[in-house]
Design a protein around this motif. Structure first.
Motif, mmCIF file in Angstrom:
data_model
loop_
_atom_site.group_PDB
_atom_site.id
_atom_site.type_symbol
_atom_site.label_atom_id
_atom_site.label_comp_id
_atom_site.label_asym_id
_atom_site.label_seq_id
_atom_site.Cartn_x
_atom_site.Cartn_y
_atom_site.Cartn_z
ATOM 1 N N PRO A 860 35.513 -3.978 -27.642
ATOM 2 C CA PRO A 860 36.308 -4.114 -26.408
ATOM 3 C C PRO A 860 35.920 -5.393 -25.653
ATOM 4 C CG PRO A 860 35.371 -1.907 -26.590
ATOM 5 C CD PRO A 860 34.718 -2.742 -27.641
ATOM 6 N N PRO A 861 36.887 -6.252 -25.373
ATOM 7 C CA PRO A 861 36.558 -7.464 -24.605
ATOM 8 C C PRO A 861 36.065 -7.147 -23.198
ATOM 9 C CG PRO A 861 38.942 -7.211 -24.851
ATOM 10 C CD PRO A 861 38.316 -6.189 -25.745
ATOM 11 N N GLU A 862 36.344 -5.911 -22.716
ATOM 12 C CA GLU A 862 35.897 -5.528 -21.371
ATOM 13 C C GLU A 862 34.378 -5.475 -21.254
ATOM 14 O OE1 GLU A 862 40.024 -4.032 -21.932
ATOM 15 O OE2 GLU A 862 38.169 -4.004 -23.111
ATOM 16 N N LEU A 863 33.670 -5.413 -22.392
ATOM 17 C CA LEU A 863 32.210 -5.375 -22.342
ATOM 18 C C LEU A 863 31.632 -6.639 -21.722
ATOM 19 C CD1 LEU A 863 31.219 -3.753 -25.765
ATOM 20 C CD2 LEU A 863 31.583 -2.660 -23.550
ATOM 21 N N VAL A 864 32.450 -7.682 -21.630
ATOM 22 C CA VAL A 864 31.965 -8.916 -21.010
ATOM 23 C C VAL A 864 31.638 -8.709 -19.540
ATOM 24 C CG1 VAL A 864 34.243 -9.753 -20.302
ATOM 25 C CG2 VAL A 864 32.442 -11.382 -20.812
ATOM 26 N N ASN A 865 32.176 -7.633 -18.948
ATOM 27 C CA ASN A 865 31.897 -7.356 -17.543
ATOM 28 C C ASN A 865 30.484 -6.841 -17.310
ATOM 29 O OD1 ASN A 865 34.545 -8.061 -16.790
ATOM 30 N ND2 ASN A 865 35.290 -6.007 -17.309
ATOM 31 N N LEU A 866 29.756 -6.553 -18.397
ATOM 32 C CA LEU A 866 28.374 -6.067 -18.265
ATOM 33 C C LEU A 866 27.445 -7.258 -18.026
ATOM 34 C CD1 LEU A 866 28.414 -3.514 -21.222
ATOM 35 C CD2 LEU A 866 28.762 -3.031 -18.795
ATOM 36 N N SER A 867 27.650 -7.918 -16.912
ATOM 37 C CA SER A 867 26.964 -9.191 -16.665
ATOM 38 C C SER A 867 25.458 -9.045 -16.508
ATOM 39 C CB SER A 867 27.539 -9.842 -15.397
ATOM 40 O OG SER A 867 27.411 -8.971 -14.282
ATOM 41 N N GLU A 868 24.969 -7.832 -16.226
ATOM 42 C CA GLU A 868 23.535 -7.632 -16.012
ATOM 43 C C GLU A 868 22.828 -7.054 -17.233
ATOM 44 O OE1 GLU A 868 22.031 -8.696 -13.415
ATOM 45 O OE2 GLU A 868 23.869 -9.288 -12.370
ATOM 46 N N ILE A 869 23.542 -6.939 -18.354
ATOM 47 C CA ILE A 869 22.960 -6.272 -19.521
ATOM 48 C C ILE A 869 21.936 -7.187 -20.200
ATOM 49 C CG2 ILE A 869 24.679 -7.042 -21.196
ATOM 50 C CD1 ILE A 869 24.576 -4.181 -22.367
ATOM 51 N N TYR A 870 20.848 -6.595 -20.662
ATOM 52 C CA TYR A 870 19.802 -7.326 -21.368
ATOM 53 C C TYR A 870 19.843 -7.074 -22.873
ATOM 54 C CZ TYR A 870 17.333 -8.892 -17.189
ATOM 55 O OH TYR A 870 17.003 -9.526 -16.026
ATOM 56 N N SER A 871 20.370 -5.938 -23.296
ATOM 57 C CA SER A 871 20.364 -5.612 -24.718
ATOM 58 C C SER A 871 21.653 -4.882 -25.078
ATOM 59 C CB SER A 871 19.152 -4.735 -25.057
ATOM 60 O OG SER A 871 19.177 -4.334 -26.413
ATOM 61 N N LEU A 872 22.330 -5.358 -26.155
ATOM 62 C CA LEU A 872 23.546 -4.710 -26.656
ATOM 63 C C LEU A 872 23.447 -4.626 -28.168
ATOM 64 C CD1 LEU A 872 26.382 -3.564 -26.233
ATOM 65 C CD2 LEU A 872 27.271 -5.898 -26.346
ATOM 66 N N ASN A 873 23.482 -3.395 -28.708
ATOM 67 C CA ASN A 873 23.349 -3.176 -30.150
ATOM 68 C C ASN A 873 24.533 -2.345 -30.632
ATOM 69 O OD1 ASN A 873 22.590 -2.717 -32.771
ATOM 70 N ND2 ASN A 873 20.509 -2.097 -32.296
ATOM 71 N N LEU A 874 25.423 -2.980 -31.424
ATOM 72 C CA LEU A 874 26.592 -2.299 -32.001
ATOM 73 C C LEU A 874 26.513 -2.305 -33.522
ATOM 74 C CD1 LEU A 874 29.397 -3.861 -29.748
ATOM 75 C CD2 LEU A 874 28.100 -1.763 -29.352
ATOM 76 N N SER A 875 25.350 -2.524 -34.082
ATOM 77 C CA SER A 875 25.187 -2.685 -35.523
ATOM 78 C C SER A 875 25.407 -1.380 -36.283
ATOM 79 C CB SER A 875 23.796 -3.231 -35.833
ATOM 80 O OG SER A 875 22.800 -2.297 -35.482
ATOM 81 N N HIS A 876 25.608 -1.520 -37.622
ATOM 82 C CA HIS A 876 25.731 -0.381 -38.538
ATOM 83 C C HIS A 876 26.841 0.570 -38.100
ATOM 84 C CE1 HIS A 876 21.669 -1.859 -39.486
ATOM 85 N NE2 HIS A 876 21.878 -1.362 -40.693
ATOM 86 N N ASN A 877 28.027 -0.005 -37.857
ATOM 87 C CA ASN A 877 29.221 0.777 -37.593
ATOM 88 C C ASN A 877 30.327 0.270 -38.504
ATOM 89 O OD1 ASN A 877 28.963 2.815 -35.255
ATOM 90 N ND2 ASN A 877 27.840 1.026 -34.486
ATOM 91 N N LYS A 878 31.583 0.522 -38.143
ATOM 92 C CA LYS A 878 32.722 0.069 -38.934
ATOM 93 C C LYS A 878 33.674 -0.732 -38.071
ATOM 94 C CE LYS A 878 32.378 4.145 -41.950
ATOM 95 N NZ LYS A 878 33.070 5.378 -42.444
#
Length: 1046
Positions: A860-878
Motif C-alpha cells: 500500500p502506498p499509504e504506508l509512506v504516511n508512517l513518517s516516524e517508523i524506524y523498522s518495516l519488515n514485509l519479507s517472506h510473503n507473496k
C-alpha cells in the motif's frame, strides 16, 4: 457542588480552641468530594477530633475560629462553580488568606466567585483550564481582591490579553504567567506598568518575541519595584536587553532563550542593581567583559551553562570583583585551566565547571580561592592527586563534586593534614582501570563533618570503611556501590543516629546477612546490602551479591519494611512462607535466585493474605508445578512476575479477580490451555505471556481493556483470527503476536488503535491484502509509562553550602531509587537481529513486522504516511507490484526488509534519500534494472541485499548495466548477428513446411478412414462454395446499380 456549598456554609465562628463540631462534620462531608488520589487519613469521623489539625486545612493560629488556608490542589475539581461555589461562602471564608486550587480542571467561570474572597493574599490557579476570554469580564473580576499579593496562573491557556486584565491588581507583588500561550509582541504589556508594587514577574515558557508594544511608539516596560524577571524559554533575541533598560531596580534576570553570538556586558549597563544573571541554554560563543561596566562591579551570580564558550573566558572573568557564583556547566571548555584571571575571584563561593573537557592538574593559583565553599569539577579529564593537596588550604570548602575525573598518585608523599572539613564529597567513577585496586584517599581519615559521601564505582579495595560512619556523627548518606570491598560486612557497636541510607551493593562481600547491627542505626530507612531489623527501616536491598541460605523470617515479618529486594543471589528453600507472612510489605523481589519446588496451594480460609503486597517478582527461579490459585486473593496486587520458571497447566480462573493488576508476566514457562476469557482486569496495562504453549483463540480475553498498553503473546500455539473487537483496546501501544497460528486477514480495526507504535504479526498464517489504513497510524513516539516510579534520597539541609551541593548532585548523579524494580521490556526483530527495548529507549522505538505470512497484493502506498517508523519488515510473503518510490519520505526508517516476495520493476532511485537506513534487503524478488547508486547509506549495503533478482545489475552485483564494446568487436558482432539472422530464417521456413505437410496429411487420413466425417467435410465445402458464389453476384449487381445512379 451543592454539597460543597452546604458543607462550607457550616464552618461558622468557633468558640473553642478546637474547631466546632459542625465544622468537623462539614469537612467530613467534603472529604469524598475532594478525595482524588489523596487518602486524607487525618480526616477521621471521631467526635472531638480537631479539624484545624487536619491536612489541607489551616486555621488562624491566634483565634483558631476561622479557616485561614485551604489547599485543594490535585482534586480534579471542575465544572461550573459560578453559582454554587465560593461566592456564596464569603461570610464563612471572609478571613481566608491562602487558597490553592492548582492542578484541577477549573475554568473562567469560577473567577466571579473567587473575587468575593476579599481577604485573599495568595491565590494559586496554576495548571487548570483557564483561557482568559471564555467568560464575560473573566479575570477582570479579580480586581476586587485589593489585598492579593501573589497570583499564580502557570500552566493554563491564557493569551496576550491577560496582561490587560491584570492592570488593576495594584497590590500584586508576585505574578506567574509561565507555560501559557503568550506569543509574539505583547501589545498589552503596558497593562503591567500599573502594577507599581510588583517585585517578581515570571513570563517563562511562552512564545514571546518582544516586550515592546508596537503601539505607544514602542514604549518600554516600566516597573520601578521589579526585582526578579524570568523570561526563560521564549523567542527573544539579543535586542531584548534594550527593551528592559527601564527596569532600574532589577536584581535577578533569567533569559534562557535564543540569544546568539557574543554578549557584551555594556549591553547590561542599565541594570545598575543587577546581582544575578542567568543566561543558561542560549547559543552564546563569547561573554565580553569590561572592567568599567556596572555588571563587572555589582553582579554576584552568573550562569552561562550550555553555551559554547572559549576557555579564555576564565582569563577575562577575573575583573568581576563581586562575583560569588560562577556556573559554566557544559560550555564546551577544553584544555587546561589558565593560571590567571579566574584565580583573582577572591569572593567566589560557588564554582561549577562540570561537564566540559578540561584536563590536567589544577593550577597552583587555585589555592587563592579562599572563599570557595562549593566546587563542582565533575565529568572532565582533570588529574586529581589522591592526597587532594590542591584543596588543602581551602579552609571554607564544604562541598566537592569531582565525579568522572581521574585519580593519580603524586610523585612525592604528601603528609600534611588538609584545612578543609567537607560536608559533601562525591568522587564517583574516578578510577576507570578495572585492574587497578586502590585504597581510599588518606584525607578521608581526617574528615569529621561529612553528611554525604559517594565513592561509588572506583574499584577501591579492602574492607568496608565503617570508620567513615564512626568518625562522622552527622553522616546521613554513604554510597560505596560498585567497588571491590571484600569480606563479611560488620559495623561498630557504637550508636550512629543520623544515618538514613547506606548503599554497599555491587562489591565482593560474602557470607550470610549479619545480625549484629540492629541497634546501631535507629533512623536508617534504606540499607542496600545488609540485614536490618530497625524500627524505621522501610527499604532493604540485598540484590546482586552472593548471599545464600533461606530468607530470614524476621525480614519478612518486620512491620515497618515496605520494600525487600533479594534479587540475583543464591537464596533457596520454600518461597511460600516469604509471601504469606509479608505483613506490611509492599514490594517483594525474590527473582534470580535458586528457589525451587512447587508453589503449593494452601487453604485460603486458614490465613489472611497480606493485602499490603503490590509487587511480587519470583521470575528466574526453579519453581515448577501449577500456578498457585491463592494469588487470586491478593486483591491489591499491582504487579506480578513469574517468568522463566517451570510452571505448567492453565492460567487459574482466580487471576481474573485481580482487579487492581497493572502488570502480569508469566512468560517463558510451560503453560498450556487457553487464556481465560474472563481475564480483562479494568486496570491492566502490560501482559507478557510469550514463550508458553497456550492454545486456542483469544475469544473474549482482554475484551474492552481500554487501559491495556502492551500485549505480548509471542511463541505460543494460539489459533483463530485477530478478533474484531481489538479496537476496544484504545490505549494499546505494543502488540506482539509473533510465532503463533493466527490466520485470516489483518483486521482493519487495528487502524483505529491510534496509540500503536510497535506491531509484530510475523510467523503466522495471515493472508489477503495489507490494510492500506495502516498508513493512518501515527506511530506516536510518546513517553511509555514507566513501571518504576521512585523517590529521591531525603537530605536534611544543614546550611547553604550543603544545599547547593545536593541540588547539583540531583542534576549530575541523580540520587534516585525506584519504588518498583519491575521494568517493561519489549523484544522486537529489526536490523536483521533480535533486540530488547526497555526504559527510555522504548519511548523512541516504532516498527511494523508482517513477515513470514501469506499476504498478497501490492504494497500500500499509504504506508509512506508512517513518517516516524524506524523498522518495516514485509519479507517472506507473496506481495507483488513495484516498490513505492514514495518510501523515500520515511526519513526515520533504519531497517527496511522487502525480501522473498514477488515484487517487480526497478528499485526507486529516490530511496537513496533515506539517510538513516542501516539495513536494507530486497533479495529474492523479480526486480530488474540498476540498483540505487552506492552513496551515503546505500554504499554500506552488500550483495546479499539484492541477491536472487537475476535482472538486477550494478557494481555491487558484479554485473554491468551497459555493454560499451570496441568498434572491431561491434563489427564482428554485426556479422555474427547477420549470420544468426539467416540461420533463423532458414530454420523457420523448414519448420513451417514440415508442420504444414503434417497437418494436411492428418486431415487426409482422417477423411479417408471415417466416411461420416468425409461426408460432413464435403457438405461443408459445398456450402462454402455456394455462399461465396451468391455473395460475389450480389456485390457485382450492387456495383452496377450504384454506378447507374451516379
Amino acid at each position: 457542588m451543592a454539597v460543597l456549598l452546604l458543607v462550607l456554609e457550616g464552618c461558622r465562628w468557633c468558640t473553642t480552641d478546637a474547631c466546632l463540631e459542625h465544622e468537623r462534620i462539614a469537612l467530613l462531608h467534603l472529604k469524598p468530594f475532594f478525595n482524588y488520589g489523596n487518602p486524607l487519613k487525618s480526616w477521621v469521623d471521631l467526635k472531638g477530633s480537631d479539624c484545624c489539625k487536619w491536612e489541607r486545612v489551616k486555621c488562624n493560629t491566634i483565634t483558631r475560629r476561622k479557616l485561614k488556608s485551604l489547599y485543594l490542589s490535585e482534586n480534579a475539581i471542575g465544572g461550573n462553580l459560578e453559582n454554587e461555589g465560593f461566592g456564596k461562602l464569603s461570610s464563612t471564608l471572609s478571613n481566608l488568606e491562602i487558597l490553592d486550587l492548582s492542578y484541577n480542571h477549573l475554568n473562567d467561570s469560577i473567577l466571579l466567585s473567587l473575587s468575593e474572597l476579599s481577604s485573599l493574599r495568595y491565590l494559586d490557579l496554576s495548571h487548570n483550564r483557564f483561557e482568559g476570554s471564555s467568560h464575560p469580564r473573566g479575570f477582570q473580576w479579580l480586581s476586587r481582591l485589593t489585598k492579593l499579593e501573589t497570583l499564580n496562573l502557570t500552566g493554563n491557556s491564557l493569551k496576550n490579553s491577560i496582561l490587560f486584565d491584570m492592570r488593576n491588581l495594584s497590590s500584586l507583588k508576585t505574578l506567574r504567567l509561565s507555560s501559557n500561550q503568550l506569543e509574539g509582541r505583547l501589545l498589552h504589556i503596558q497593562g503591567l506598568s500599573n502594577l507599581i508594587n510588583l517585585k517578581k514577574l515570571d513570563l517563562s515558557e511562552n512564545q514571546i518575541e518582544s516586550l515592546q508594544s508596537s503601539k505607544d511608539g514602542g514604549r518600554k516596560l516600566e516597573l520601578t519595584h521589579l526585582k526578579e524577571l524570568n523570561l526563560n524559554s521564549n523567542l527573544f533575541n539579543n535586542s531584548v536587553f534594550a527593551s528592559l533598560n527601564k527596569l532600574l531596580n532589577l536584581k535577578t534576570l533569567s533569559i534562557s532563550n535564543q540569544l546568539k553570538g557574543p554578549i557584551d556586558t555594556k549591553d547590561l549597563d542599565a541594570f545598575t542593581s543587577l546581582r544575578e544573571l542567568n543566561m543558561r541554554a542560549n547559543e552564546l560563543i563569547d561573554f565580553v567583559i569590561h572592567k568599567e561596566s556596572n555588571v563587572s562591579r555589582n553582579v554576584e551570580e552568573i550562569y552561562l551553562d550550555y553555551s559554547t564558550l572559549n576557555t579564555n573566558i576564565l582569563q577575562s572573568i577575573g575583573v568581576l570583583v563581586s562575583l560569588k557564583t560562577l556556573s559554566l556547566y557544559a560550555c564546551g571548555l577544553i584544555g587546561p585551566l589558565p593560571n590567571q584571571g579566574w584565580c583573582d575571584l577572591r569572593n567566589l563561593e560557588v564554582l561549577d565547571v562540570s561537564g566540559n573537557a578540561l584536563e590536567g592538574m589544577l593550577p597552583h593559583c587555585f589555592s587563592n580561592l579562599t572563599a570557595l565553599r562549593v566546587l563542582d569539577i565533575s565529568r572532565n579529564h582533570f588529574q586529581i592527586p589522591l592526597s587532594f593537596a590542591p584543596f588543602a588550604n581551602l579552609s571554607n570548602l564544604k562541598a566537592l563534586l569531582s565525579n568522572e575525573n581521574k585519580m593519580v598518585t603524586e610523585p612525592s608523599f604528601y603528609t600534611s593534614i588538609p584545612k578543609f572539613q567537607f560536608e559533601v564529597i562525591s568522587l564517583s567513577k574516578c578510577i576507570t582501570s578495572q585492574q587497578l585496586s586502590r585504597k581510599l584517599p588518606t584525607f578521608l581519615y581526617n574528615q569529621y563533618d561529612l553528611r554525604y559521601v559517594d565513592l561509588s564505582h572506583n574499584n577501591f579495595s579492602g574492607t568496608v570503611p565503617s570508620w567513615l560512619l564512626e568518625n562522622n556523627a552527622k553522616l546521613e548518606d554513604l554510597i560505596l556501590k560498585g567497588n571491590s570491598f571484600t569480606g563479611p560486612l560488620s559495623f561498630s557497636s557504637a550508636l550512629i543516629s543520623n544515618v538514613s541510607s547506606i548503599d554497599i551493593s555491587e562489591n565482593k562481600i560474602q557470607g550470610q546477612i549479619p545480625t549484629s547491627t540492629c541497634s546501631n542505626f535507629p533512623h536508617l530507612s534504606r540499607l542496600f546490602l545488609s540485614k536490618n531489623a530497625l524500627k524505621d527501616l522501610s527499604i532493604l536491598d540485598l540484590s546482586n551479591n552472593q548471599l545464600y541460605g533461606k530468607v530470614p523470617e524476621e525480614l519478612i515479618t518486620k512491620g515497618s519494611l515496605t520494600i525487600l529486594r533479594l534479587s540475583n543471589n543464591n537464596f533457596s528453600g520454600n518461597v511460600v512462607p516469604a509471601i504469606l507472612k509479608a505483613n506490611g510489605l509492599q514490594n517483594l523481589y525474590l527473582d534470580g535466585n535458586k528457589f525451587s519446588g512447587e508453589v503449593t496451594n494452601v487453604d485460603v480460609s486458614t490465613f489472611e493474605f497480606p493485602n499490603s503486597l503490590s509487587d511480587i517478582d519470583l521470575s528466574n527461579n526453579q519453581l515448577h508445578g501449577k500456578l498457585p490459585r491463592w494469588i487470586g486473593n491478593a486483591s491489591f496486587l499491582l504487579r506480578l512476575a513469574l517468568s522463566n520458571n517451570g510452571f505448567e497447566g492453565s492460567i487459574p480462573m482466580e487471576f481474573c479477580n485481580l482487579n487492581w493488576l497493572e502488570f502480569l508476566d508469566l512468560s517463558q514457562n510451560n503453560l498450556s490451555s487457553s487464556i481465560p476469557s474472563c481475564f480483562n482486569p479494568p486496570n491492566v496495562k502490560h501482559v507478557h505471556l510469550h514463550g508458553n504453549r497456550l492454545r486456542g483463540p483469544l475469544s473474549l480475553a482482554f475484551y474492552n481493556s481500554s487501559s491495556l498498553v502492551t500485549v505480548d503473546l509471542r511463541g505460543n500455539n494460539l489459533t483463530g483470527s485477530i478478533p474484531k473487537w481489538i479496537d476496544t483496546l484504545s490505549s494499546l501501544s505494543v502488540l506482539l503476536l509473533k510465532d503463533n497460528h493466527f490466520h485470516g486477514k489483518v483486521p482493519i480495526q487495528l487502524c483505529k488503535l491510534y496509540s500503536l507504535s510497535i506491531i509484530d504479526l510475523s510467523q503466522n498464517m495471515f493472508s489477503g491484502l495489507i490494510p492500506s489504513c495502516l498508513g493512518n497510524l501515527s506511530l506516536p513516539m510518546k513517553e511509555k509509562e514507566s513501571l518504576a516510579t521512585g523517590f529521591y534520597i531525603p537530605f536534611t539541609e544543614k546550611d547553604e553550602s550543603t544545599s547547593i551541593a545536593m541540588r547539583k548532585l540531583e542534576r549530575d548523579i541523580n540520587p534516585y531509587y525506584p519504588d518498583s524494580y519491575l521494568e517493561e521490556v519489549i523484544e522486537f526483530t529489526t536490523k536483521s537481529g533480535f533486540y530488547s527495548y526497555e526504559g527510555n529507549i522504548l519511548a523512541y522505538m516504532t516498527g511494523i513486522d508482517l513477515s513470514c505470512n501469506n499476504l498478497t497484493g501490492h504494497i500500500p502506498p499509504e504506508l509512506v504516511n508512517l513518517s516516524e517508523i524506524y523498522s518495516l519488515n514485509l519479507s517472506h510473503n507473496k506481495l507483488m507490484g513495484v516498490i513505492p518510490s514514495s518510501f523515500s519520505k520515511l526519513h526515520q526508517i533504519e531497517s527496511l526488509d522487502l525480501s522473498y516476495n514477488n515484487l517487480s520493476g526497478e528499485i526507486p532511485n529516490q530511496l537513496v534519500e533515506l539517510n538513516s537506513l542501516e539495513v536494507f534487503s530486497v533479495a529474492r524478488n523479480n526486480l530488474s534494472g540498476s540498483i540505487p547508486e552506492p552513496k551515503a547509506q546505500y554504499g554500506t549495503f552488500i550483495e546479499s541485499s539484492y541477491e536472487g533478482n537475476p535482472f538486477l545489475c550494478g557494481t555491487i552485483l558484479h554485473k554491468s548495466c551497459s555493454k560499451p564494446d570496441a568498434p572491431s568487436t561491434r563489427s564482428n558482432s554485426l556479422d555474427d548477428e547477420g549470420e544468426d539472422s539467416l540461420l533463423d530464417t532458414y530454420v523457420f521456413c523448414v519448420s513451417f513446411l514440415v508442420s504444414y505437410i503434417v497437418v494436411v496429411l492428418t486431415i487426409f487420413v482422417v477423411l479417408y478412414i471415417n466416411p461420416y466425417w468425409r461426408s460432413v467435410w464435403f457438405s461443408f465445402i459445398g456450402k462454402c462454395i455456394t455462399t461465396c458464389r451468391y455473395s460475389t453476384m450480389a456485390n457485382f449487381l450492387a456495383y452496377h446499380i450504384f454506378r447507374q445512379c451516379d
